[in-house]
Design an enzyme around this catalytic site. Structure first.
Site, PDB file in Angstrom:
ATOM      1  N   CYS A   1      42.857 -27.177 -39.642  1.00  0.00           N
ATOM      2  CA  CYS A   1      42.013 -27.771 -38.601  1.00  0.00           C
ATOM      3  C   CYS A   1      40.616 -28.052 -39.139  1.00  0.00           C
ATOM      4  O   CYS A   1      39.849 -27.125 -39.414  1.00  0.00           O
ATOM      5  CB  CYS A   1      41.961 -26.831 -37.395  1.00  0.00           C
ATOM      6  SG  CYS A   1      40.699 -27.247 -36.180  1.00  0.00           S
TER       7      CYS A   1
ATOM      8  N   CYS B   1      37.631 -26.759 -37.043  1.00  0.00           N
ATOM      9  CA  CYS B   1      37.565 -25.294 -37.097  1.00  0.00           C
ATOM     10  C   CYS B   1      36.696 -24.820 -38.256  1.00  0.00           C
ATOM     11  O   CYS B   1      36.029 -23.784 -38.166  1.00  0.00           O
ATOM     12  CB  CYS B   1      38.964 -24.698 -37.242  1.00  0.00           C
ATOM     13  SG  CYS B   1      40.085 -25.030 -35.871  1.00  0.00           S
TER      14      CYS B   1
END
Length: 308
Positions: free
Chosen positions: A49, A52
Site C-alpha cells: 500500500c 500506507c
C-alpha cells in the site's frame, strides 16, 4: 491542534512501548485491554500500500511526540484478515482510535501532517488526557535512538515525518540524510541535503552531513587499506599514497587512524597538493561532533604543528 514544536515536554517512553506490531493473537491485550487506561490508535496497513508508507511513519511520529498520552498498534491486513474483517476495513490505510475497549474515532486514506496531529490530539482529549507540548523534540530523540540501535529504515521514516511537519527543522533533514548514509544510500542522502530549504542550508547539522557525504564518496573510491599501507611503508614520502590510505582508513571506520595519517602528512609537507592534508582533516572534524575526542585531540595536535 497538537503543537509539538515547543519545548518542555517530559522524556518520551521508548518507541517500542508506544508503537507495536499487533496480530489477531495479541489484539485483545494490546488494543482492547490497553485502551481501558490509555487510548490506542490502530493503523491497518499492508506492505504493498503506497499511501500506507506515508501515513504510517507520520502517525508514528505524532504518537511518539505525544509522550505516552496515546499508543499505536500496527496491523498488517494481509496477515490478519480476520481482525480486518471484524473491523469492516474495506480499504487501506484505515485508522481507528480505541478508548475503553471501543472504537471512538477514525479515518481512511492518507492525511497531511497537520490533520494527523489534530486527530491524535482529538483522541487524547476524548480520553480526558492533556496534549503534551514540545513533543517534536521527543520524536527527534526517538528517531536518533532508532538510528543508534541500527534501525536506520525506521529512523528515516520518522525523520521524514518530522520534516514534513516542520519543513525548516535542520535536525530532521540531517537525521534523514544520516539514515540514508547508514543504509549506504549515498545518492539519496545527497538528494536530501541538496533539497533542504535555503533557511537551514547553512545550519551546522546540515554542514556536518555534507562533510559525511563527501567522506562517503571518498570511501566508495578508496583502495584496499593493506595495499595502501604497504605503499606508505615502502615510501613514507609518497604523499598521495598516505592521503589515499587516510581516506581508506576512514571508510573502514578507523577514524582516529585516518586522522593520525593526515597529521603525519601535514607534518611532512603542509603545502602539498594545496594543503590537502589540512583540508581533509577539517572535513573529518566537521563530520564529527565538536566534542568528539578524535576532534579535540586532532585539533590540538594540528594546532601544535601550525604554531610551532
Amino acid at each position: 491542534m497538537m503543537d509539538i514544536i515547543g519545548g518542555g515536554a517530559p522524556t518520551a517512553p521508548a518507541t517500542g512501548d508506544l508503537i507495536k506490531d499487533v496480530s489477531e493473537a495479541t489484539f485483545m491485550a494490546e488494543v482492547v485491554d490497553t485502551s481501558m487506561t490509555v487510548p490506542v490508535i490502530v493503523d491497518f496497513w499492508a506492505p504493498w500500500c503506497g499511501p500506507c508508507k506515508t501515513l504510517g511513519p507520520a502517525l508514528e511520529a505524532a504518537v511518539t511526540a505525544a509522550g505516552g498520552a496515546v499508543k499505536m498498534a500496527k496491523i498488517n491486513v494481509d496477515e490478519n484478515q480476520g481482525i480486518a474483517g471484524q473491523m469492516r476495513v474495506q480499504s487501506i490505510p484505515t485508522v481507528y482510535a480505541f478508548w475503553q475497549g471501543q472504537p471512538v474515532d477514525g479515518f481512511q486514506g492518507a492525511l497531511p501532517g497537520s490533520e494527523i496531529e489534530a486527530f491524535v490530539a482529538r483522541v487524547i482529549e476524548a480520553a480526558g488526557g492533556e496534549v503534551p507540548d514540545g513533543g517534536l523534540a521527543d520524536a527527534l530523540v526517538a528517531a536518533e535512538e532508532m538510528l543508534t540501535e541500527g534501525d536506520a529504515e525506521s529512523a528515516a521514516e520518522t525523520f521524514a515525518a518530522i520534516a514534513e511537519q516542520d519543513p525548516e527543522n535542520a535536525e530532521a533533514f540531517a537525521g534523514l540524510a544520516r539514515s540514508y548514509l547508514a543504509l549506504e544510500q549515498v545518492d539519496e542522502a545527497e538528494a536530501v541535503i541538496n533539497g533542504v530549504p535555503d533557511a537551514i542550508s547553512a545550519a551546522p547539522e546540515i554542514e556536518a552531513v555534507r562533510a559525511q557525504i563527501e567522506l562517503a564518496r571518498q570511501a566508495e573510491n578508496a583502495g584496499p587499506v593493506a595495499e595502501l599501507r604497504a605503499a606508505v611503508d615502502a615510501d613514507p614520502d609518497n604523499h598521495q599514497a598516505r592521503l589515499d590510505l587516510a581516506q581508506a582508513l576512514h571508510g573502514a571506520e578507523m577514524v582516529e587512524e585516518a586522522v593520525d595519517e593526515l597529521l603525519e602528512l601535514f607534518r611532512r609537507d603542509r603545502e602539498w597538493n594545496d594543503g590537502a592534508a589540512k583540508a581533509q582533516l577539517f572535513t573529518i572534524f566537521e563530520a564529527l561532533k565538536p566534542n568528539d575526542p578524535v576532534v579535540l585531540n586532532g585539533r590540538r595536535k594540528l594546532s601544535s604543528m601550525i604554531f610551532v
